[in-house]
Enzyme design. Structure first.
Site, PDB file in Angstrom:
ATOM      1  N   TYR A  20      12.999  -8.213  -2.633  1.00 25.77           N
ATOM      2  CA  TYR A  20      12.010  -8.049  -1.557  1.00 25.77           C
ATOM      3  C   TYR A  20      12.730  -7.501  -0.342  1.00 25.77           C
ATOM      4  CZ  TYR A  20       9.000  -9.329   2.386  1.00 25.77           C
ATOM      5  OH  TYR A  20       8.246  -9.294   3.531  1.00 25.77           O
TER       6      TYR A  20
ATOM      7  N   GLU B 203       6.595  -3.718   4.237  1.00 27.57           N
ATOM      8  CA  GLU B 203       6.986  -4.634   3.165  1.00 27.57           C
ATOM      9  C   GLU B 203       7.133  -3.859   1.871  1.00 27.57           C
ATOM     10  OE1 GLU B 203       3.953  -7.867   3.468  1.00 27.57           O
ATOM     11  OE2 GLU B 203       5.708  -9.163   3.249  1.00 27.57           O
TER      12      GLU B 203
END
Lengths: 290, 389
Positions: B109, B197
């Site tokens: 991530y 993101e």
């Protein structure tokens, strides 16, 4: 006594000759604020509202001895204006402009801190020391002189809070609208420190909102550093969770920034928390008559 | 403002942030064409909506043949996708992204967001890619590495090393990852993003990093200097009532209650909702009329509020600062002529010229208009009116 500004404070206006700057500078002058001049590039040498106009903040400071700047410069140029004020040795910049890009304010705030200049705002009603000095866009007649300091993220709630304090027979020392943008200047902790040290301020009203964790930090600070009674309201108990793309912001602050969380933290710090802004006046009266 | 995954990846590519090859499609035929053009043996068919959790909701699927691409495109285009971020009503899928399959060895991530407390962007990285990052943050916060970058010095090598070594990457991948993170920081800063993101950020079998997903949000105040990003706005993703309100300088959010609210200033608007709740009612909406409430904006406000059939009364709460209350009172009178206001309207006007305003409303003597002396009084009267009392 008061905090930040008083009847002797000399103020210049950046964005002096624009529509907003002209209207509000006029209102401030009527209130009694010492507006000693203004800055609009390429209009230096003119006289506006009976005050001299300068091309740069540096010239204005040199000629007038101003220590505070009230800024109405349009959003795209406001970062530059704040940095110019800091560069010119201004001690406090009150940034009224709404819609300043976050990146610009991030840079400007960083430079202001480095230069030793305090900032208030952006996107705020400004600061007012009742019956002495109004630097901003608030309706001056609401703020009667008294012994309550007020700090608020929201503009109209600043007026609502002050109005209630005055309606129950008390008044305001200084009221500061800190603004609700992601990057702001003076915040609760610095202002609580100032009000705690101000002999005339006997109680403090603190008005917050959902989002971020400034109120949680303030609660922690109050617990250990503030002896004066604090009355608080957090707007947004009934606000729906925003339809956001992810909640990465909440991850950073370690909290979701809900009203419930903030109210609990403030209560735990001994603050008198009200559930409706309509209760602010009543609660102030209660804590001050103890 | 938010954009779609395919648009975020277009921006990433400009900054040399590696992304899989892909093309957006608005029809099944276009999806099939795109798949043929991309070539290969595996394709991913991805619903393009402004919400996360698309995979779990059935909006992201793998196709192993062109026929399967056709099948999946038919299934996903036009479906109403419900994820944990769309709300129960879900979102209609109007476009899909056809992407080449990736060779996934590991999922990470990576995100960039503003840290309001530090007043600088922070880069977040985690080995727990592909997971719900909020869950990771609450259950195993030690698995998220956060590195704040002072924008006045920009992204430096040490920032990258803190991230790469923090993730425990093998040394041959450290350099590649730092390059990736540095490029993503540039994307964030140069485009005035508010959020980026990438979940998952994929490590391929060959040890390369690819942005398999991409989410971007932007600072609305800075869109003026990014016409290219402004052009990416997808108005079909926005709530029509909220958008219409925005065009009139109003800020509106619909809620579930029955007391409509019209207030000046966002803080007081929320405070008014809270007060309605405090006195035993439920607010039907958030509506901030802004600093200059004219007859036209007030009329528009009434119109939007009254479209909601649940609304049984309206509370107009204005603290007139620079805006004079007498003008607002006249605005309300004008508005009641322009719009059929068929529910009781409780009006509280305070601040500049409030007594004159009260007189104007009293003289007009409109049935349905009830005046209130302060915030608490107004909220009580509006709640009582909604209950038919």
């Amino acid at each position: 006594m008061s905090i930040l500004v008083d009847k002797d404070t000399k103020v210049i206006v950046q964005g002096f000759t624009g529509k907003e700057g002209t209207f509000h500078a006029g209102q401030c002058i009527d209130y009694g604020t010492q507006i000693v001049g203004g800055v609009t590039p390429n209009k230096g040498g003119q006289v506006h509202l009976g005050k001299p106009v300068f091309n740069t903040v540096g010239e204005a400071v040199k000629a007038t001895g101003a220590t505070v700047s009230m800024i109405f410069v349009p959003p795209a140029f406001v970062g530059d204006a704040v940095m110019e004020a800091a560069d010119a040795g201004i001690e406090l910049a009150v940034i009224i402009t709404e819609g300043a890009p976050v990146r610009d304010m991030m840079m400007a705030k960083s430079y202001a801190v480095k230069s030793g200049m305090k900032t208030i705002g952006p996107n705020c009603p400004g600061v007012i020391t009742a019956e002495e000095c109004k630097i901003g866009i608030m309706p001056g007649m609401v703020f009667k002189k008294g012994n309550v300091g007020l700090i608020s993220k929201s503009g109209t709630l600043t007026y609502e809070g002050a109005n209630q304090v005055c309606n129950v027979g008390y008044g305001i020392t200084t009221a500061v609208g800190i603004g609700g943008d992601p990057i702001i200047g003076l915040s609760y902790i610095q202002l609580l420190t100032m009000f705690e040290a101000d002999p005339q301020t006997e109680a403090i009203v603190m008005i917050g909102e959902i989002g971020g964790d400034l109120e949680i930090q303030a609660a922690e600070f109050i617990k250990n550093n503030v002896s004066k009674p604090v009355v608080a309201f957090i707007a947004g108990q009934t606000a729906p969770k925003g339809k956001r793309m992810g909640h990465a912001g909440a991850i950073i602050s370690g909290s979701a920034g809900t009203a419930a969380e903030k109210m609990a933290a403030l209560e735990a710090a001994g603050v008198a928390v009200v559930k409706s802004p309509a209760e602010i006046g009543k609660k102030v009266k209660e804590v001050l008559s103890k | 403002m938010n954009i779609h995954e395919y648009q975020a990846k277009q921006i990433f590519a400009k900054y040399n942030v590696p992304v899989p090859k892909g093309k957006v499609a608005f029809s099944v035929e276009e999806a099939v064409e795109n798949a043929k053009e991309l070539g290969g043996k595996i394709w991913v068919v991805k619903a393009q909506i402004h919400a996360g959790g698309r995979g779990l909701g059935g909006g992201v699927k793998l196709a192993k043949s062109i026929d399967e691409v056709r099948e999946l495109a038919t299934e996903i285009l036009g479906m109403t996708l419900v994820t944990h971020q769309t709300g129960p009503e879900g979102k209609l899928v109007q476009k899909i992204y056809i992407e080449e399959g990736a060779d996934i060895a590991d999922e990470l991530y990576l995100g960039v967001v503003l840290d309001r407390a530090k007043e600088m962007p922070v880069i977040m990285a985690s080995t727990e890619g592909g997971m719900d990052i909020e869950k990771v943050a609450s259950e195993t916060p030690e698995k998220i590495i956060k590195v704040a970058v002072d924008p006045t010095i920009g992204f430096q090598g040490f920032h990258g090393r803190k991230l790469a070594f923090g993730l425990g990457l093998p040394k041959e991948q450290v350099g590649k990852f730092i390059k990736f993170a540095a490029a993503l920081y540039r994307v964030y800063m140069e485009n005035d993003a508010s959020l980026i993101e990438i979940n998952p950020l994929v490590k391929t079998g060959a040890g390369d990093f690819i942005a398999l997903d991409g989410k971007m949000g932007f600072d609305d105040s800075a869109l003026g200097r990014h016409p290219d990003i402004e052009a990416m706005r997808d108005i079909s993703e926005e709530d029509p009532a909220e958008r219409e309100a925005g065009e009139f300088g109003l800020s509106y959010v619909k809620l579930d209650g029955n007391v409509g609210c019209m207030v000046n200033g966002a803080g007081l608007a929320m405070g008014t909702m809270d007060t309605i709740n405090y006195v035993g009612g439920t607010p039907a909406n958030f509506l901030d009329v802004g600093g200059t409430a004219s007859a036209e904006t007030v009329a528009k406000g009434f119109e939007i509020i009254l479209r909601d059939p649940n609304v049984k009364s309206i509370f107009v709460n204005i603290f007139g600062g620079i805006v004079r209350c007498d003008r607002i009172a006249n605005g309300i009178l004008e508005a009641t002529k322009l719009v059929d206001v068929h529910v009781p309207v409780v009006v509280r006007l305070d601040g500049t010229n409030a007594p004159e305003a009260a007189q104007i409303l009293k003289n007009a003597n409109i049935e349905n208009v009830i005046t209130a002396t302060d915030l608490g009084d107004g909220a009580k009267k509006a709640v009582a009116a909604a209950k038919g009392e």
